[in-house]
Design an enzyme around this catalytic site. Structure first.
Site, short mmCIF file in Angstrom:
data_model
loop_
_atom_site.label_atom_id
_atom_site.label_comp_id
_atom_site.label_asym_id
_atom_site.label_seq_id
_atom_site.Cartn_x
_atom_site.Cartn_y
_atom_site.Cartn_z
N GLY A 25 3.35 3.48 12.73
CA GLY A 25 4.07 3.51 11.45
C GLY A 25 5.30 4.36 11.39
CD GLU A 82 -3.84 1.95 16.55
OE1 GLU A 82 -3.28 1.28 15.66
OE2 GLU A 82 -5.07 1.95 16.70
NE ARG A 138 11.99 -5.44 11.97
CZ ARG A 138 12.65 -4.64 11.17
NH1 ARG A 138 13.95 -4.51 11.28
NH2 ARG A 138 12.00 -3.93 10.27
CB CYS A 179 19.34 -26.30 8.93
SG CYS A 179 20.35 -27.02 10.19
CD GLU A 180 14.73 -22.11 6.89
OE1 GLU A 180 14.62 -21.47 5.84
OE2 GLU A 180 13.80 -22.66 7.47
#
Ligand code: LLP
Length: 404
Positions: free
Chosen positions: A233, A268, A307, A338-339
């Site tokens: 995190g 982690e 992202r 195409c977005e």
């Protein structure tokens, strides 16, 4: 990674040289950055002396896993695929922890056969499945239980995992019940309390709160956990404005938390190890005038780097070669997909750009390639690593013929 006169360099290689040699789009990583990140991490948490398990989901490239393993790290995996790859890359099973809310029977069986360090369970049903398999093998399996501490990580909503409305971990009440259940099981060995409240966390407060909650819950269990797995995190500085999380403070809080306990800390980390080690090199296909801005149409797209489209994340974009000519236009950097969400950034202060110029999209070493897809039937791009002044191809560009 820096400019030397006008050229942006990855270690000692000019970006335009790499683009010419390997074509674009191209993921390029610096070994030195990864090594520095790991050394810094180890130094900051030296007094805690943790086991560091790299979160494979951030970057599952075999070469990267192998290098990270060589630097003494273990792995945090969330699927049988990641587990197999971590082992194949040379990471020893006794340094691997397995997280995730939906581990299947076969995945658990494989993890047990491989004798990994810990399976961090996230529900009663999962614990019963682990117990059933352990009974079949007539062995005792080491497990952790993941607590949902109901802590707001104060990060992007989509990557927050420690609040009660999130699917991860179990509530305090269930945690206490499960602890009892596992302690009394013939086939389970309770070893760990695990937690992970979210990703890209840039404030220390959520971690401090999380530790306080853990302390409270551990006291209630009256159980001596051999491991406390604090998850990952730790956020990185995507904007380059030095607003980094105060990790030294985090280390001090952990030391305080450990007082009177015999537990070993597991971390982690994913993003903080590889995030700033990689760039995506892309070429401008066309420049198109819009109503109010100019569209810089890159050959990289949202399938290569998800992202921005997924979390509205902004990655710095810089020219591969500086020309010192200021543009008075607003540039919107987009991909060819195409977005309308296929856009990386809208910038008003950029140098004058031309078609075929190269740009560098920064800090994409974590959750860049690992989130990429073949959307619009676009082949996955190549990945290279610069190590000790040498170029290594870590994964080849996908072959269009194979996709078709
Ligand atoms: N441990 C567990 C159980 C996790 O779920 C995660 C990340 C990590 C460790 C590693 O977290 P890190 O140190 O990298 O923050 N795709 C998103 C990030 C999703 C993170 C999911 N879990 C992004 O691109 O920002």
């Amino acid at each position: 990674m820096k400019y030397k006169s006008k050229n942006y360099l990855i270690e000692n290689f000019k970006v335009n040289f790499l683009a010419e040699k390997f074509k674009t789009p191209l993921y390029c990583y610096s070994y030195k950055k990864i090594r520095d990140n790991i050394e810094t991490f180890k130094k900051i948490f030296k007094s805690v002396n943790p086991i560091i398990c790299f979160a494979v989901k951030a970057n599952p490239n075999r070469k990267i896993l192998n290098e990270i393993g060589n630097m003494g790290l273990g792995a945090d995996v969330v699927s049988i695929g990641e587990l197999m790859k971590a082992i194949k890359s040379g990471i020893r099973p006794n340094k691997i922890v397995f997280s995730g809310v939906g581990k299947t029977y076969d995945e658990i069986k494989y993890a047990i056969q491989k004798k990994i360090l810990l399976i961090n369970a996230e529900s009663k049903s999962e614990i019963i499945t682990i117990e059933k398999i352990a009974k079949n093998y007539k062995i005792k399996v080491n497990i952790g239980i993941r607590l949902n501490p109901n802590t707001d990580a104060k990060t992007i909503k989509q990557i927050s995992t420690g609040k009660k409305e999130n699917k991860f971990g179990v509530s305090e009440k269930i945690f206490l019940n499960l602890t009892n259940y596992v302690i009394n099981s013939k086939y389970l060995n309770l070893k760990c309390l695990s937690v992970h409240i979210g990703s890209q966390i840039l404030e220390i407060k959520p971690f401090e709160k999380m530790l306080k909650t853990l302390d409270k819950v551990i006291n209630k269990t009256k159980f001596n956990f051999e491991y406390i797995d604090l998850g990952g995190g730790i956020g990185i500085d995507y904007e380059n404005n030095n607003k980094n999380l105060d990790l030294k403070k985090y280390a001090i809080y952990i030391k305080k938390f450990l007082k009177g306990k015999k537990s070993k800390i597991i971390f982690e980390p994913g993003r903080s190890i590889v995030g700033n080690s990689g760039v995506l090199i892309s070429k401008i296909i066309y420049i198109k005038e819009g109503y109010k801005k100019n569209f810089i149409i890159l050959d990289a797209a949202m399938n290569d780097l998800m992202r921005p489209a997924l979390y509205n994340a902004r990655h710095r974009i810089i020219p591969a070669v500086k020309n010192n000519l200021k543009s008075n236009k607003v540039y919107e950097f987009v991909g060819p997909i195409c977005e309308s969400t296929d856009k990386f950034s809208t910038l008003s202060k950029f140098q004058k750009l031309n078609e075929k110029d190269l740009v560098v999209i920064c800090d994409v070493g974590a959750y860049g390639m690992s989130l990429s897809s073949n959307y619009n039937l676009r082949p996955k791009v190549a990945e290279i690593l610069i190590k000790n002044s040498k170029m290594h191809i870590m994964s080849k560009r996908q072959n269009l013929k194979d996709l078709i």
